[in-house]
Design a protein around this motif. Structure first.
Motif, PDB file in Angstrom:
ATOM      1  N   LEU A 158     -18.202  34.276   1.156  1.00 20.98           N
ATOM      2  CA  LEU A 158     -19.578  34.769   1.255  1.00 20.98           C
ATOM      3  C   LEU A 158     -19.918  35.572  -0.003  1.00 20.98           C
ATOM      4  CD1 LEU A 158     -19.232  36.078   4.937  1.00 20.98           C
ATOM      5  CD2 LEU A 158     -20.405  33.982   4.239  1.00 20.98           C
ATOM      6  N   ASP A 159     -21.209  35.908  -0.155  1.00 24.72           N
ATOM      7  CA  ASP A 159     -21.573  36.794  -1.279  1.00 24.72           C
ATOM      8  C   ASP A 159     -20.909  38.140  -1.066  1.00 24.72           C
ATOM      9  OD1 ASP A 159     -23.155  34.986  -2.674  1.00 24.72           O
ATOM     10  OD2 ASP A 159     -24.852  35.356  -1.322  1.00 24.72           O
ATOM     11  N   ARG A 160     -20.671  38.852  -2.184  1.00 23.60           N
ATOM     12  CA  ARG A 160     -19.856  40.054  -2.085  1.00 23.60           C
ATOM     13  C   ARG A 160     -20.664  41.301  -2.358  1.00 23.60           C
ATOM     14  NH1 ARG A 160     -18.124  42.526  -6.714  1.00 23.60           N
ATOM     15  NH2 ARG A 160     -16.084  43.506  -6.575  1.00 23.60           N
ATOM     16  N   ASP A 183     -20.057  43.370   7.732  1.00 17.63           N
ATOM     17  CA  ASP A 183     -21.323  43.764   7.099  1.00 17.63           C
ATOM     18  C   ASP A 183     -21.126  44.693   5.914  1.00 17.63           C
ATOM     19  OD1 ASP A 183     -22.790  42.204   8.811  1.00 17.63           O
ATOM     20  OD2 ASP A 183     -23.020  43.793  10.302  1.00 17.63           O
ATOM     21  N   LEU A 184     -20.011  45.410   5.913  1.00 22.73           N
ATOM     22  CA  LEU A 184     -19.707  46.285   4.781  1.00 22.73           C
ATOM     23  C   LEU A 184     -19.379  45.469   3.520  1.00 22.73           C
ATOM     24  CD1 LEU A 184     -18.897  49.258   3.848  1.00 22.73           C
ATOM     25  CD2 LEU A 184     -16.583  48.660   4.572  1.00 22.73           C
ATOM     26  N   LEU A 185     -18.772  44.283   3.732  1.00 23.15           N
ATOM     27  CA  LEU A 185     -18.251  43.504   2.603  1.00 23.15           C
ATOM     28  C   LEU A 185     -19.262  42.542   2.002  1.00 23.15           C
ATOM     29  CD1 LEU A 185     -14.700  42.618   3.987  1.00 23.15           C
ATOM     30  CD2 LEU A 185     -15.321  44.432   2.393  1.00 23.15           C
ATOM     31  N   THR A 186     -20.245  42.137   2.808  1.00 23.29           N
ATOM     32  CA  THR A 186     -21.187  41.102   2.357  1.00 23.29           C
ATOM     33  C   THR A 186     -22.623  41.515   2.678  1.00 23.29           C
ATOM     34  OG1 THR A 186     -21.724  38.749   2.499  1.00 23.29           O
ATOM     35  CG2 THR A 186     -20.914  39.775   4.512  1.00 23.29           C
ATOM     36  N   LEU A 221     -15.052  37.031  -9.329  1.00 22.51           N
ATOM     37  CA  LEU A 221     -16.101  36.171  -8.765  1.00 22.51           C
ATOM     38  C   LEU A 221     -17.177  37.031  -8.095  1.00 22.51           C
ATOM     39  CD1 LEU A 221     -13.801  33.492  -7.059  1.00 22.51           C
ATOM     40  CD2 LEU A 221     -14.995  33.295  -9.249  1.00 22.51           C
ATOM     41  N   SER A 222     -18.342  36.431  -7.835  1.00 26.60           N
ATOM     42  CA  SER A 222     -19.415  37.171  -7.170  1.00 26.60           C
ATOM     43  C   SER A 222     -19.341  36.995  -5.652  1.00 26.60           C
ATOM     44  CB  SER A 222     -20.765  36.674  -7.675  1.00 26.60           C
ATOM     45  OG  SER A 222     -20.871  35.295  -7.378  1.00 26.60           O
ATOM     46  N   THR A 223     -18.265  36.346  -5.210  1.00 26.08           N
ATOM     47  CA  THR A 223     -18.098  36.086  -3.781  1.00 26.08           C
ATOM     48  C   THR A 223     -16.842  36.781  -3.258  1.00 26.08           C
ATOM     49  OG1 THR A 223     -16.860  34.094  -4.353  1.00 26.08           O
ATOM     50  CG2 THR A 223     -19.206  33.820  -3.880  1.00 26.08           C
ATOM     51  N   VAL A 224     -16.712  36.842  -1.934  1.00 27.72           N
ATOM     52  CA  VAL A 224     -15.494  37.387  -1.332  1.00 27.72           C
ATOM     53  C   VAL A 224     -15.112  36.531  -0.126  1.00 27.72           C
ATOM     54  CG1 VAL A 224     -16.824  39.081   0.032  1.00 27.72           C
ATOM     55  CG2 VAL A 224     -14.377  39.456  -0.370  1.00 27.72           C
ATOM     56  N   ALA A 225     -13.820  36.275   0.015  1.00 32.39           N
ATOM     57  CA  ALA A 225     -13.316  35.499   1.149  1.00 32.39           C
ATOM     58  C   ALA A 225     -12.959  36.466   2.273  1.00 32.39           C
ATOM     59  CB  ALA A 225     -12.092  34.689   0.722  1.00 32.39           C
ATOM     60  N   ILE A 226     -13.452  36.172   3.487  1.00 33.16           N
ATOM     61  CA  ILE A 226     -13.261  37.113   4.600  1.00 33.16           C
ATOM     62  C   ILE A 226     -12.780  36.370   5.852  1.00 33.16           C
ATOM     63  CG2 ILE A 226     -14.361  38.921   6.006  1.00 33.16           C
ATOM     64  CD1 ILE A 226     -16.617  39.006   3.941  1.00 33.16           C
ATOM     65  N   ARG A 227     -11.818  36.986   6.573  1.00 32.30           N
ATOM     66  CA  ARG A 227     -11.495  36.438   7.882  1.00 32.30           C
ATOM     67  C   ARG A 227     -11.067  37.531   8.844  1.00 32.30           C
ATOM     68  NH1 ARG A 227      -6.737  34.270  10.269  1.00 32.30           N
ATOM     69  NH2 ARG A 227      -4.789  34.879   9.264  1.00 32.30           N
ATOM     70  N   MET A 228     -11.197  37.236  10.138  1.00 34.10           N
ATOM     71  CA  MET A 228     -10.720  38.132  11.182  1.00 34.10           C
ATOM     72  C   MET A 228      -9.525  37.454  11.843  1.00 34.10           C
ATOM     73  SD  MET A 228     -12.657  39.684  14.542  1.00 34.10           S
ATOM     74  CE  MET A 228     -14.013  40.443  13.654  1.00 34.10           C
TER      75      MET A 228
END
Ligand code: TXA
Ligand code: MG
Length: 337
Positions: free
Chosen positions: A102-104, A76-79, A116-123
């Protein structure tokens, strides 16, 4: 000097984790294992730290990084928002080898997203990785921990070979279990688009959220900057045999042996007795190929062949991700009759 600390992958030593976390918090670089490949991590909220990743790898600045999180709060901090569809994937496949674009939020260091206006995220699904993120108290930006363009690292020794002297610390948690990088799924378009196939297959995604698209190469180039660059290449030239009977493979290897040493990775047994012919035999299974392909390419490359011939596997299910990597590593693809 790059320090290497050996950790029990199930129960990582807390003191070592704390040492690594301090480096991350201070804007340094730590390589660590994930379930896919080793990552080269920096604080995803610290632009200076993230810049060092690009420098150490020699990575083109227009190729964005994946931010690794260990909790819902960090996501939630990132997007700014997680759609109901993305939520279902998170619930089903995290922690695991699925990256969501997701949106950044503005907190994310600019260099992570490469403009970019997006960020790639994974756990990630690896105790060392999760503990490191938790102890760092910040999301960790991490590309694969290889020198740019080289095969991704599946052991700490691979990381040391490529980046020794350029990074602060390597956490050695043994060989990674999947062996190829995560699936990258763009959730900012409708339907979502697979930008990079991985261990979470198209079928597994469809099962949870319905139709997803597979990016065609033209489209892929636009949406995922990383796919523009040359990838996974050992020093030797690589020929991929998409399909072909054993006689075809043998003839090809014999032909090229006239010019010097040849490496072969495949499931067909090629009976050539020649000191200049080096083979690595794999079972005809996507799991085994994924697990071994990068280390096999590195191992053969160390013998300095002029050519490495790789025999492909079926391009379906998990095999799609394996074949994607092999096609990128190869300068030529052949089908034998
Ligand atoms: O399994 C993995 O994903 C490993 C481990 C360390 O987590 N990481 C990894 O990172 O493979 P890297 O940097 O080698 O690959 C990241 C891929 C690149 O193809 C990049 O272009 C794409 O993800 N990517 C990153 N951010 C993106 C974004 N905002 N939009 C589209 N593609 C993005
Ligand atoms: Mg990579």
């Amino acid at each position: 000097m790059t320090q290497v600390l050996h950790l029990d992958p199930e129960q990582p030593d807390q003191e070592a984790i704390e040492r690594a976390a301090e480096i991350i918090r201070n804007g340094g670089l730590v390589a660590f294992p994930t379930e896919t490949v080793y990552g080269l991590g920096a604080d995803a909220l610290n632009d200076d730290g993230v810049e060092k990743i690009f420098k150490a790898k020699g990575r083109p600045a227009d190729n964005p990084l994946i931010a690794h999180v260990c909790s819902r709060e960090m996501l939630d901090l990132l997007t700014p928002g997680v759609s109901e569809t993305a939520e279902r994937l998170v619930h089903e496949y995290w922690p695991g080898p699925l990256t969501l674009v997701l949106d950044r939020n503005p907190e994310v260091a600019k260099s992570v997203s490469a403009g970019l206006s997006t960020v790639a995220i994974r756990m990630p699904r690896n105790a060392i990785a999760l503990e490191l993120i938790r102890a760092s108290r910040t999301p960790i930006a991490a590309p694969s921990a290889n020198a740019s363009g080289r095969p991704s690292p599946t052991t700490a020794a691979h990381v040391l070979d490529d980046l020794g002297g350029r990074i602060d610390l390597i956490l050695d948690g043994g060989t990674t279990n999947i062996g190829i990088e995560s699936t990258v799924l763009d959730m900012t378009s409708d339907p979502p688009v697979i930008l990079r196939p991985g261990w979470i297959t198209r079928g597994m995604l469809t099962e949870i959220i319905g139709f997803v698209e597979q990016a065609t190469s033209g489209e892929q180039l636009q949406r995922s900057p990383g796919t523009r660059h040359r990838h996974y290449t050992p020093r030797a030239r690589v020929i991929l045999i998409e399909r072909g009977p054993p006689e075809f493979i043998e003839r090809l290897c014999r032909e090229h042996l006239k010019e010097g040493a040849v490496g072969f990775i495949g499931h067909t047994r090629v009976a050539i007795e020649d000191p200049l012919f080096h083979t690595i035999q794999l079972r005809n299974r996507a799991e085994e190929y994924a697990h071994s392909i990068y280390s096999s390419l590195r191992e053969l490359d160390a013998m300095n062949p002029q050519l490495i011939v790789v025999e492909g596997i079926s391009d379906e299910g998990e095999g799609t991700a394996v074949m994607d990597r092999l096609r990128r590593a190869a300068s030529q693809q052949l089908t034998g009759g």
